[in-house]
Design a protein around this motif. Structure first.
Motif, short mmCIF file in Angstrom:
data_model
loop_
_atom_site.label_atom_id
_atom_site.label_comp_id
_atom_site.label_asym_id
_atom_site.label_seq_id
_atom_site.Cartn_x
_atom_site.Cartn_y
_atom_site.Cartn_z
N GLU A 134 11.54 -4.48 1.26
CA GLU A 134 10.40 -3.62 0.91
C GLU A 134 10.42 -3.34 -0.59
OE1 GLU A 134 8.01 -2.95 2.78
OE2 GLU A 134 8.75 -3.17 4.83
N GLU A 135 9.37 -2.66 -1.05
CA GLU A 135 9.31 -2.29 -2.47
C GLU A 135 10.38 -1.26 -2.82
OE1 GLU A 135 5.03 -2.11 -4.21
OE2 GLU A 135 4.88 -1.50 -2.12
N ALA A 136 10.80 -0.49 -1.83
CA ALA A 136 11.88 0.48 -2.03
C ALA A 136 12.75 0.45 -0.78
CB ALA A 136 11.31 1.87 -2.25
N PHE A 137 14.06 0.37 -0.97
CA PHE A 137 14.98 0.34 0.16
C PHE A 137 16.37 0.73 -0.30
CE2 PHE A 137 15.19 -3.76 -1.86
CZ PHE A 137 16.49 -4.22 -1.69
N VAL A 138 17.26 0.87 0.66
CA VAL A 138 18.64 1.24 0.35
C VAL A 138 19.57 0.14 0.86
CG1 VAL A 138 20.49 2.87 0.82
CG2 VAL A 138 18.19 3.71 0.34
N LEU A 139 20.45 -0.29 -0.02
CA LEU A 139 21.36 -1.38 0.27
C LEU A 139 22.78 -0.82 0.30
CD1 LEU A 139 21.64 -4.59 0.36
CD2 LEU A 139 21.99 -4.45 -2.11
N ASP A 140 23.43 -0.90 1.45
CA ASP A 140 24.83 -0.50 1.56
C ASP A 140 25.69 -1.75 1.47
OD1 ASP A 140 24.10 2.11 1.85
OD2 ASP A 140 24.61 2.29 3.97
N ILE A 141 26.66 -1.73 0.55
CA ILE A 141 27.54 -2.89 0.36
C ILE A 141 28.99 -2.47 0.54
CG2 ILE A 141 25.91 -4.02 -1.19
CD1 ILE A 141 27.67 -3.13 -3.55
N GLY A 142 29.83 -3.44 0.90
CA GLY A 142 31.24 -3.14 1.09
C GLY A 142 32.12 -4.26 0.56
N LEU A 143 33.27 -3.89 0.02
CA LEU A 143 34.22 -4.88 -0.47
C LEU A 143 35.16 -5.27 0.66
CD1 LEU A 143 35.36 -6.49 -2.87
CD2 LEU A 143 36.91 -4.57 -3.31
N THR A 144 35.21 -6.57 0.97
CA THR A 144 36.10 -7.09 2.00
C THR A 144 37.18 -7.92 1.32
OG1 THR A 144 35.01 -9.23 2.36
CG2 THR A 144 34.03 -7.29 3.45
N TYR A 145 38.10 -8.46 2.12
CA TYR A 145 39.11 -9.34 1.56
C TYR A 145 38.53 -10.67 1.11
CZ TYR A 145 42.79 -6.12 3.04
OH TYR A 145 43.59 -5.02 3.19
N ASN A 146 37.25 -10.90 1.47
CA ASN A 146 36.54 -12.11 1.04
C ASN A 146 35.42 -11.79 0.05
OD1 ASN A 146 37.98 -14.03 2.68
ND2 ASN A 146 36.91 -13.19 4.46
N GLY A 147 35.56 -10.68 -0.66
CA GLY A 147 34.56 -10.31 -1.65
C GLY A 147 33.55 -9.31 -1.12
N TRP A 148 32.54 -9.03 -1.94
CA TRP A 148 31.51 -8.06 -1.57
C TRP A 148 30.56 -8.64 -0.53
CZ3 TRP A 148 31.34 -3.02 -2.87
CH2 TRP A 148 32.16 -2.59 -3.93
N LYS A 149 30.14 -7.79 0.39
CA LYS A 149 29.21 -8.17 1.44
C LYS A 149 28.21 -7.02 1.66
CE LYS A 149 31.50 -11.99 2.69
NZ LYS A 149 30.92 -13.36 2.69
N ILE A 150 27.08 -7.35 2.26
CA ILE A 150 26.10 -6.32 2.64
C ILE A 150 26.52 -5.72 3.97
CG2 ILE A 150 23.71 -5.88 3.32
CD1 ILE A 150 22.89 -8.20 1.50
N VAL A 151 26.65 -4.40 3.99
CA VAL A 151 26.97 -3.70 5.23
C VAL A 151 25.71 -3.56 6.08
CG1 VAL A 151 27.83 -1.55 6.25
CG2 VAL A 151 28.86 -2.45 4.15
N GLU A 152 24.63 -3.10 5.46
CA GLU A 152 23.36 -2.99 6.15
C GLU A 152 22.24 -2.66 5.17
OE1 GLU A 152 23.59 0.08 9.08
OE2 GLU A 152 24.09 1.65 7.65
N ILE A 153 21.02 -2.85 5.63
CA ILE A 153 19.82 -2.46 4.89
C ILE A 153 19.28 -1.20 5.53
CG2 ILE A 153 17.49 -3.12 4.21
CD1 ILE A 153 19.61 -4.81 2.89
N ASN A 154 18.95 -0.19 4.73
CA ASN A 154 18.47 1.08 5.26
C ASN A 154 17.06 1.39 4.78
OD1 ASN A 154 20.89 2.32 6.71
ND2 ASN A 154 21.77 1.80 4.72
#
Length: 263
Positions: free
Chosen positions: A212-232
């Motif tokens: 969307e034009e505005a959204f919230v991105l939750d990201i997390g650092l894993t042992y394999n680098g950064w990943k997206i946790v979820e889109i809110n």
């Protein structure tokens, strides 16, 4: 732009900050209270440039008001089945299976699965469950008079992944407006600001796809680098103590006051 903000939000201790910010920025707003059986939003507001902020219920009900802009971004591209086609392996939980809560899951010995709600992220908190923990949770939830869970409630199920730290990124008009950590796991040391590699990952994901034009991105650092946790959905994403609420509200007001609704 006019803000319609839900007042009776008790689960988020930082929710009250939005009222102080709106008054400080001299932005017009009104408060609304919802009950569990509220079916529609019927307000005598003589304007259509309205942005809503509050619970998932408010975001869902406001989505019906197609005459409001920006109104609510609830649903649509926020669904995993939509954004996962673009983010694929950049997601913490990829691939996933979609089940109903009543479905019998296949468990390996000593396995943990990450399970979260599919449509309404607020009906329970997604986390890693063992088979016993999940069985107990389902029994207690479905026998709780106050639960929102039903036997047909849809869930996402995937392998459990260790998250070392997690951050919330607020995106408006393709720009990162604010970012901040909300959880540190394992023995990770506290950091005041989101690391440059985390922000770089977020920017790459924004360039890759925006729901969307505005959204919230939750990201997390894993042992394999950064990943997206979820889109809110930005209309119902909670603030944290380190969230720059003023920057977010100011950006929302400026961006949507200078853009027009696409037909």
């Amino acid at each position: 732009m006019y803000f319609l903000v839900q007042e009776n939000i008790y689960a988020d201790p930082d929710h009250y900050k939005i009222f102080k910010v709106l008054e400080e920025l001299k932005i017009e707003y009104d408060k609304i209270n919802l009950t569990y059986d509220t079916k529609d939003i019927n307000l005598n507001i003589n304007r259509n440039d309205i942005f809503v902020y509050g619970s998932v219920t408010l975001a869902r009900l406001a989505k019906k008001r197609t005459d409001w802009y920006p109104g609510s971004f609830y649903g649509g591209n926020h669904l995993y089945e939509v954004y996962s086609r673009y983010y694929t392996t950049n997601l913490v939980n990829y691939p996933v299976e979609i089940h109903k809560i009543k479905d019998q899951l296949d468990w390996k010995s000593d396995e943990k699965k990450f399970i979260k709600p599919y449509l309404d992220a607020k009906v329970f908190t997604g986390k890693a469950f063992s088979e016993t923990e999940w069985t107990d949770f389902i029994y207690e939830s479905l026998h709780n008079t106050y639960t929102k869970l039903q036997e047909d409630t849809l869930i996402l199920v995937s392998e459990s992944t260790t998250l070392l730290k997690e951050a919330r990124i607020w995106v408006i008009g393709s720009q990162i407006i604010d970012s901040g950590y909300y959880r540190f796991n394992e023995n990770i040391l506290y950091e005041d600001k989101v690391s440059e590699d985390g922000l770089s990952f977020a920017k790459n994901m924004i360039d890759l796809y925006q729901p969307e034009e505005a959204f919230v991105l939750d990201i997390g650092l894993t042992y394999n680098g950064w990943k997206i946790v979820e889109i809110n959905c930005i209309n119902s994403s909670g603030f944290y103590p380190n969230t720059n609420v003023k920057a977010i509200i100011k950006a929302l007001n400026i961006y949507f006051s200078t853009t027009k609704k696409e037909n």
